[in-house]
Design an enzyme around this catalytic site. Structure first.
Site, PDB file in Angstrom:
ATOM      1  CG  ASP A 167      38.702  46.890  42.022  1.00  0.00           C
ATOM      2  OD1 ASP A 167      39.057  45.755  42.402  1.00  0.00           O
ATOM      3  OD2 ASP A 167      38.367  47.800  42.808  1.00  0.00           O
ATOM      4  CB  ILE A 168      39.449  41.288  40.551  1.00  0.00           C
ATOM      5  CG1 ILE A 168      38.873  39.931  40.151  1.00  0.00           C
ATOM      6  CG2 ILE A 168      40.002  41.274  41.958  1.00  0.00           C
ATOM      7  CD1 ILE A 168      39.898  38.830  40.008  1.00  0.00           C
ATOM      8  CE1 TYR A 206      54.295  36.938  47.736  1.00  0.00           C
ATOM      9  CE2 TYR A 206      53.025  35.137  46.806  1.00  0.00           C
ATOM     10  CZ  TYR A 206      53.450  35.855  47.905  1.00  0.00           C
ATOM     11  OH  TYR A 206      53.030  35.490  49.165  1.00  0.00           O
ATOM     12  CB  SER A 231      52.819  35.037  40.847  1.00  0.00           C
ATOM     13  OG  SER A 231      52.671  34.088  41.865  1.00  0.00           O
ATOM     14  CG  ASP A 278      45.391  38.788  50.111  1.00  0.00           C
ATOM     15  OD1 ASP A 278      44.206  38.507  50.338  1.00  0.00           O
ATOM     16  OD2 ASP A 278      46.346  38.301  50.747  1.00  0.00           O
TER      17      ASP A 278
HETATM   18  N1  AR6 Z   1      41.950  44.028  40.763  1.00  0.00           N
HETATM   19  C1  AR6 Z   1      42.651  43.342  39.827  1.00  0.00           C
HETATM   20  N2  AR6 Z   1      43.988  43.218  39.852  1.00  0.00           N
HETATM   21  C2  AR6 Z   1      44.656  43.832  40.861  1.00  0.00           C
HETATM   22  C3  AR6 Z   1      43.997  44.563  41.874  1.00  0.00           C
HETATM   23  C4  AR6 Z   1      42.593  44.647  41.806  1.00  0.00           C
HETATM   24  N3  AR6 Z   1      41.864  45.308  42.723  1.00  0.00           N
HETATM   25  N4  AR6 Z   1      44.948  45.039  42.728  1.00  0.00           N
HETATM   26  C5  AR6 Z   1      46.148  44.640  42.262  1.00  0.00           C
HETATM   27  N5  AR6 Z   1      45.975  43.919  41.127  1.00  0.00           N
HETATM   28  P1  AR6 Z   1      49.664  41.238  43.862  1.00  0.00           P
HETATM   29  P2  AR6 Z   1      51.068  38.635  43.934  1.00  0.00           P
HETATM   30  C6  AR6 Z   1      46.984  43.247  40.289  1.00  0.00           C
HETATM   31  O1  AR6 Z   1      50.882  41.927  44.370  1.00  0.00           O
HETATM   32  O2  AR6 Z   1      52.133  39.140  43.039  1.00  0.00           O
HETATM   33  C7  AR6 Z   1      49.708  40.288  48.638  1.00  0.00           C
HETATM   34  O3  AR6 Z   1      50.221  41.082  49.668  1.00  0.00           O
HETATM   35  C8  AR6 Z   1      48.391  43.757  40.343  1.00  0.00           C
HETATM   36  O4  AR6 Z   1      48.557  44.866  39.475  1.00  0.00           O
HETATM   37  O5  AR6 Z   1      48.349  41.607  44.438  1.00  0.00           O
HETATM   38  O6  AR6 Z   1      50.469  37.289  43.661  1.00  0.00           O
HETATM   39  C9  AR6 Z   1      49.391  38.862  49.106  1.00  0.00           C
HETATM   40  O7  AR6 Z   1      48.962  38.822  50.429  1.00  0.00           O
HETATM   41  C10 AR6 Z   1      49.175  42.531  39.840  1.00  0.00           C
HETATM   42  O8  AR6 Z   1      49.226  42.512  38.417  1.00  0.00           O
HETATM   43  O9  AR6 Z   1      49.797  39.617  44.059  1.00  0.00           O
HETATM   44  C11 AR6 Z   1      50.705  38.167  48.933  1.00  0.00           C
HETATM   45  O10 AR6 Z   1      51.541  38.376  50.045  1.00  0.00           O
HETATM   46  C12 AR6 Z   1      48.328  41.347  40.298  1.00  0.00           C
HETATM   47  O11 AR6 Z   1      47.086  41.910  40.728  1.00  0.00           O
HETATM   48  C13 AR6 Z   1      51.304  38.832  47.740  1.00  0.00           C
HETATM   49  O12 AR6 Z   1      50.727  40.135  47.651  1.00  0.00           O
HETATM   50  C14 AR6 Z   1      48.932  40.555  41.417  1.00  0.00           C
HETATM   51  O13 AR6 Z   1      49.646  41.417  42.286  1.00  0.00           O
HETATM   52  C15 AR6 Z   1      50.952  38.099  46.454  1.00  0.00           C
HETATM   53  O14 AR6 Z   1      51.666  38.673  45.396  1.00  0.00           O
END
Ligand code: AR6
Length: 176
Positions: A14-15, A125, A121, A38
């Site tokens: 978890d980042i 995304y 992404s 996010d």
């Molecule tokens: N720590 C590390 N990685 C994570 C965590 C965490 N706590 N939570 C999720 N991931 P995403 P995007 C991973 O959907 O595709 C948001 O609503 C997850 O498994 O968070 O860039 C924003 O507001 C995935 O591999 O981001 C935008 O609207 C990666 O983080 C939209 O999502 C990115 O998934 C951005 O979409």
């Protein structure tokens, strides 16, 4: 992996728990929060983060903005807006590369020597994960080669083991 003065690791976790000087947020253009990483970052940082984000006026895709980290272990959050995958003909690759480059430039401008990236992404995304890992590794590698003394530690933090394996494989494929 070591590049210049920089140690570079891929970890699963978890980042929001990372104690690097900066963590990168995969945000949307409003910078006002969302789901995925996010949402987790905003929850962990507390409402002060949203208050600061409101002052920024959003962020175009491929660019980055910096705020404080508030209740996070990281002192700063670098918010970058990845591209939504639309089949690959809408400059998605160039824009994803730009996210990594812009985040590192911002970190360097603020003298931040350790930074953790999520897999930008590759969640909502829908950017293909393996290709995203290759782009992330290539861009960070190029930046470290060009600026070999600027960073102590770069982390790629993936949320699950299969993603970590993709990022580790991408690092292994880099030229020596
Ligand atoms: N720590 C590390 N990685 C994570 C965590 C965490 N706590 N939570 C999720 N991931 P995403 P995007 C991973 O959907 O595709 C948001 O609503 C997850 O498994 O968070 O860039 C924003 O507001 C995935 O591999 O981001 C935008 O609207 C990666 O983080 C939209 O999502 C990115 O998934 C951005 O979409």
């Amino acid at each position: 992996m070591i590049v210049g003065a920089t140690r570079w690791d891929v970890l699963t976790g978890d980042i929001t728990r990372c104690a690097t000087e900066a963590i990168v947020n995969a945000a949307n253009g409003s910078l006002l929060g969302g789901g995925g990483v996010d949402g987790a970052i905003h929850r962990a940082a507390g409402p002060e983060l949203l208050a600061e984000c409101r002052t920024l006026g959003g962020c175009p895709t491929g660019e980055a903005r910096i705020t404080q980290g508030y209740r996070l272990p990281a002192a700063y959050v670098i918010h970058t807006v990845g591209p939504v995958w639309r089949g690959g003909r809408q400059h998605e690759r160039r824009l994803l590369a730009s996210c990594y480059r812009a985040s590192l430039i911002l970190a360097r401008e603020h003298g931040l020597r350790s930074i953790a990236f999520p897999a930008i992404s590759t969640g909502v995304y829908a950017f293909p994960k393996e290709e995203a890992a290759g782009i992330a590794a290539a861009i960070v590698h190029a930046e470290l080669l060009a600026n070999p003394t600027d960073f102590d530690h770069i982390l790629f933090i993936c949320f699950d083991e299969p993603s970590s394996n993709l990022y580790s494989a991408a690092l292994e494929k880099l030229p020596d």
